[in-house]
Design a protein around this motif. Structure first.
Motif, PDB file in Angstrom:
ATOM      1  N   MET A 145       0.839  -1.193   0.000  1.00 24.94           N
ATOM      2  CA  MET A 145       0.000   0.000   0.000  1.00 24.94           C
ATOM      3  C   MET A 145       0.874   1.244   0.000  1.00 24.94           C
ATOM      4  SD  MET A 145      -3.051   1.171  -0.052  1.00 24.94           S
ATOM      5  CE  MET A 145      -3.821   2.766   0.128  1.00 24.94           C
ATOM      6  N   SER A 146       0.451   2.309  -0.660  1.00 25.38           N
ATOM      7  CA  SER A 146       1.224   3.532  -0.744  1.00 25.38           C
ATOM      8  C   SER A 146       1.259   4.261   0.596  1.00 25.38           C
ATOM      9  CB  SER A 146       0.613   4.459  -1.806  1.00 25.38           C
ATOM     10  OG  SER A 146      -0.644   4.940  -1.377  1.00 25.38           O
ATOM     11  N   TYR A 147       2.258   5.137   0.717  1.00 21.13           N
ATOM     12  CA  TYR A 147       2.375   5.942   1.927  1.00 21.13           C
ATOM     13  C   TYR A 147       1.144   6.838   2.094  1.00 21.13           C
ATOM     14  CZ  TYR A 147       4.562   8.921   5.467  1.00 21.13           C
ATOM     15  OH  TYR A 147       4.855   9.605   6.634  1.00 21.13           O
ATOM     16  N   THR A 148       0.644   7.372   0.971  1.00 22.81           N
ATOM     17  CA  THR A 148      -0.557   8.200   1.023  1.00 22.81           C
ATOM     18  C   THR A 148      -1.742   7.409   1.555  1.00 22.81           C
ATOM     19  OG1 THR A 148       0.209   9.527  -0.842  1.00 22.81           O
ATOM     20  CG2 THR A 148      -2.138   9.621  -0.330  1.00 22.81           C
ATOM     21  N   GLY A 149      -1.877   6.161   1.088  1.00 20.15           N
ATOM     22  CA  GLY A 149      -2.958   5.306   1.571  1.00 20.15           C
ATOM     23  C   GLY A 149      -2.849   5.053   3.061  1.00 20.15           C
ATOM     24  N   ASN A 150      -1.629   4.856   3.543  1.00 14.86           N
ATOM     25  CA  ASN A 150      -1.424   4.655   4.978  1.00 14.86           C
ATOM     26  C   ASN A 150      -1.813   5.902   5.764  1.00 14.86           C
ATOM     27  OD1 ASN A 150      -0.474   2.108   4.459  1.00 14.86           O
ATOM     28  ND2 ASN A 150       1.680   2.604   4.746  1.00 14.86           N
ATOM     29  N   LEU A 151      -1.504   7.072   5.213  1.00 17.14           N
ATOM     30  CA  LEU A 151      -1.880   8.324   5.871  1.00 17.14           C
ATOM     31  C   LEU A 151      -3.399   8.459   5.971  1.00 17.14           C
ATOM     32  CD1 LEU A 151       0.541  11.036   4.391  1.00 17.14           C
ATOM     33  CD2 LEU A 151       0.607   9.993   6.660  1.00 17.14           C
ATOM     34  N   LYS A 152      -4.099   8.122   4.882  1.00 16.51           N
ATOM     35  CA  LYS A 152      -5.556   8.210   4.896  1.00 16.51           C
ATOM     36  C   LYS A 152      -6.156   7.285   5.947  1.00 16.51           C
ATOM     37  CE  LYS A 152      -6.111   9.589   0.051  1.00 16.51           C
ATOM     38  NZ  LYS A 152      -6.634   9.205  -1.290  1.00 16.51           N
ATOM     39  N   THR A 153      -5.600   6.071   6.048  1.00 16.86           N
ATOM     40  CA  THR A 153      -6.091   5.135   7.055  1.00 16.86           C
ATOM     41  C   THR A 153      -5.805   5.660   8.455  1.00 16.86           C
ATOM     42  OG1 THR A 153      -5.763   3.262   5.565  1.00 16.86           O
ATOM     43  CG2 THR A 153      -5.933   2.772   7.919  1.00 16.86           C
ATOM     44  N   PHE A 154      -4.604   6.190   8.672  1.00 13.88           N
ATOM     45  CA  PHE A 154      -4.247   6.744   9.978  1.00 13.88           C
ATOM     46  C   PHE A 154      -5.222   7.852  10.385  1.00 13.88           C
ATOM     47  CE2 PHE A 154      -2.195  10.466  11.931  1.00 13.88           C
ATOM     48  CZ  PHE A 154      -2.003   9.969  13.218  1.00 13.88           C
ATOM     49  N   ILE A 155      -5.520   8.755   9.452  1.00 10.64           N
ATOM     50  CA  ILE A 155      -6.422   9.868   9.756  1.00 10.64           C
ATOM     51  C   ILE A 155      -7.798   9.366  10.152  1.00 10.64           C
ATOM     52  CG2 ILE A 155      -7.712  11.749   8.652  1.00 10.64           C
ATOM     53  CD1 ILE A 155      -5.114  12.535   7.245  1.00 10.64           C
ATOM     54  N   ARG A 156      -8.309   8.356   9.449  1.00  6.16           N
ATOM     55  CA  ARG A 156      -9.648   7.842   9.784  1.00  6.16           C
ATOM     56  C   ARG A 156      -9.642   7.072  11.110  1.00  6.16           C
ATOM     57  NH1 ARG A 156     -12.960  10.527   9.084  1.00  6.16           N
ATOM     58  NH2 ARG A 156     -14.684   9.136   8.629  1.00  6.16           N
ATOM     59  N   VAL A 157      -8.558   6.357  11.411  1.00  3.22           N
ATOM     60  CA  VAL A 157      -8.448   5.689  12.717  1.00  3.22           C
ATOM     61  C   VAL A 157      -8.435   6.741  13.816  1.00  3.22           C
ATOM     62  CG1 VAL A 157      -6.966   4.293  14.212  1.00  3.22           C
ATOM     63  CG2 VAL A 157      -7.296   3.628  11.827  1.00  3.22           C
ATOM     64  N   TYR A 158      -7.677   7.797  13.613  1.00  2.00           N
ATOM     65  CA  TYR A 158      -7.574   8.872  14.610  1.00  2.00           C
ATOM     66  C   TYR A 158      -8.949   9.522  14.828  1.00  2.00           C
ATOM     67  CZ  TYR A 158      -5.736  13.043  16.966  1.00  2.00           C
ATOM     68  OH  TYR A 158      -5.477  14.035  17.884  1.00  2.00           O
ATOM     69  N   GLU A 159      -9.667   9.818  13.742  1.00  2.00           N
ATOM     70  CA  GLU A 159     -10.944  10.533  13.850  1.00  2.00           C
ATOM     71  C   GLU A 159     -12.067   9.653  14.382  1.00  2.00           C
ATOM     72  OE1 GLU A 159     -10.203  13.763  10.240  1.00  2.00           O
ATOM     73  OE2 GLU A 159     -11.326  11.916   9.838  1.00  2.00           O
ATOM     74  N   LEU A 160     -12.063   8.368  14.022  1.00  2.00           N
ATOM     75  CA  LEU A 160     -13.142   7.475  14.433  1.00  2.00           C
ATOM     76  C   LEU A 160     -12.829   6.709  15.707  1.00  2.00           C
ATOM     77  CD1 LEU A 160     -14.124   6.064  10.917  1.00  2.00           C
ATOM     78  CD2 LEU A 160     -15.256   7.875  12.215  1.00  2.00           C
ATOM     79  N   GLY A 161     -11.538   6.670  16.104  1.00  4.33           N
ATOM     80  CA  GLY A 161     -11.160   6.024  17.350  1.00  4.33           C
ATOM     81  C   GLY A 161     -11.270   4.522  17.352  1.00  4.33           C
ATOM     82  N   SER A 162     -11.214   3.915  16.177  1.00  8.73           N
ATOM     83  CA  SER A 162     -11.399   2.470  16.096  1.00  8.73           C
ATOM     84  C   SER A 162     -10.814   1.937  14.792  1.00  8.73           C
ATOM     85  CB  SER A 162     -12.891   2.130  16.173  1.00  8.73           C
ATOM     86  OG  SER A 162     -13.154   0.823  15.744  1.00  8.73           O
ATOM     87  N   MET A 163     -10.088   0.817  14.887  1.00  5.19           N
ATOM     88  CA  MET A 163      -9.567   0.169  13.678  1.00  5.19           C
ATOM     89  C   MET A 163     -10.706  -0.376  12.829  1.00  5.19           C
ATOM     90  SD  MET A 163      -6.195   0.254  13.567  1.00  5.19           S
ATOM     91  CE  MET A 163      -4.803   0.552  14.683  1.00  5.19           C
ATOM     92  N   SER A 164     -11.686  -0.979  13.482  1.00  3.53           N
ATOM     93  CA  SER A 164     -12.786  -1.587  12.727  1.00  3.53           C
ATOM     94  C   SER A 164     -13.641  -0.522  12.049  1.00  3.53           C
ATOM     95  CB  SER A 164     -13.652  -2.451  13.652  1.00  3.53           C
ATOM     96  OG  SER A 164     -14.151  -1.695  14.742  1.00  3.53           O
TER      97      SER A 164
END
Length: 310
Positions: free
Chosen positions: A1-20
């Motif tokens: 996965m691209s670094y940009t994709g990892n950043l997008k996932t990180f941001i959504r984990v941070y905002e939603l507070g959950s991996m799932s």
């Protein structure tokens, strides 16, 4: 996965507070989301989240990185938008939110036409009568009824939409039809309420010669889905408050009739809200301009109500 994709996932984990939750939002599994966070942490050499079996909280480094990650993705969006603007071939995904009534009657049926003109733009439409949080739901824009006080968003006013109280003629077979808010209260009518967490429609503000007047109404029938209220009203179960565009066809056919015409509700503003940065995104600008024109035309083309006797 691209670094940009990892950043997008990180941001959504941070905002939603959950991996799932982030995984569902990104259409990946929780395991994949966790793996992407792990790749970021390995790359940065720091832990971004403190994890337990039941909770997930950002570390101090994670909170700092979140702000930087947002700026990085915003810069990428602007750069891609500039390239698309030059090439005249905008592409990418747009995530759009709207209440059910607006979405079904004014937006959804016009999206295919937009798609025909811009085949490389994908539109993800999310409809809900609950309050929309653009940030939490990762939306590019949302169409709303009413004025929002959040200064973090830009507001594109589309139209002032008249509202009315209405009911089926059959509801008045054995009861009077009120013409004023006072009669509505004195005659103890059944009111159908659009209620969800934070909703205020149980207080109806009507125009009177003395100015705005608030009427507290109650009912044994309420729903967070506006179409359910319309079905109940058509079945003769009570009086509801609606924007005219949602019930224009039923008013024209006589299946619904206006109520409290001497004290109508105030019009409500129909608008599109979006983050400031979206002004730089050509696909967002194109979609907003297209929908503003299409919605204005649709409102202008609404059928006139049938003439009925009170």
């Amino acid at each position: 996965m691209s670094y940009t994709g990892n950043l997008k996932t990180f941001i959504r984990v941070y905002e939603l507070g959950s991996m799932s939750a982030a995984g569902r939002d990104q259409r990946i599994s929780a395991a994949v989301a966790s793996a992407r966070i792990g790749e970021l942490e390995k790359h940065l050499g720091v832990r971004l989240f403190n994890r337990t079996t039941r909770s997930l909280h950002p570390t101090e480094q994670g909170s700092i990185f979140y702000k930087g990650a947002q700026k990085i993705l915003e810069a990428i969006d602007e750069a891609e938008g500039a390239v698309a603007d030059v090439s005249r071939k905008p592409k990418g995904s747009l995530h759009v939110g709207a209440p059910l009534g607006i979405g079904k009657r004014l937006i959804a049926q016009r999206i295919p036409e937009f798609k025909d003109s811009y085949p490389e733009i994908d539109v993800r439409l999310r409809l809900s009568d609950r309050k929309i949080d653009i940030t939490v739901e990762a939306l590019d824009m949302a169409f709303v009824l009413g004025i929002l006080e959040d200064s973090n968003f830009r507001v594109r006013h589309i139209a002032d939409c008249p509202r009315l109280l209405c009911a089926a003629p059959g509801y008045f077979v054995d009861r009077p039809r009120p013409r004023t808010g006072k009669e509505l209260m004195e005659q103890d009518h059944a009111c159908l309420l659009h209620r969800y967490p934070g909703a205020r429609d149980f207080v109806w503000t009507l125009e009177t010669p003395e100015g705005p007047q608030r009427f507290e109404v109650a009912s044994s029938l309420e729903s967070d889905d506006g179409d359910v209220l319309t079905a109940w009203a058509l079945a003769g179960r009570g009086i509801m408050l609606k924007p005219r565009f949602e019930v224009a066809e039923y008013l024209a056919s006589g299946e619904l009739v206006p109520v409290c015409e001497d004290n109508p509700p105030y019009a409500v503003s129909l608008a599109c809200i979006f983050p400031h940065k979206r002004l730089q995104d050509p696909k967002s600008r194109l979609f907003i301009e297209f929908m503003v024109a299409a919605i204005k035309q649709a409102l202008a083309d609404l059928p006139e109500p049938a003439t009925t006797a009170a």
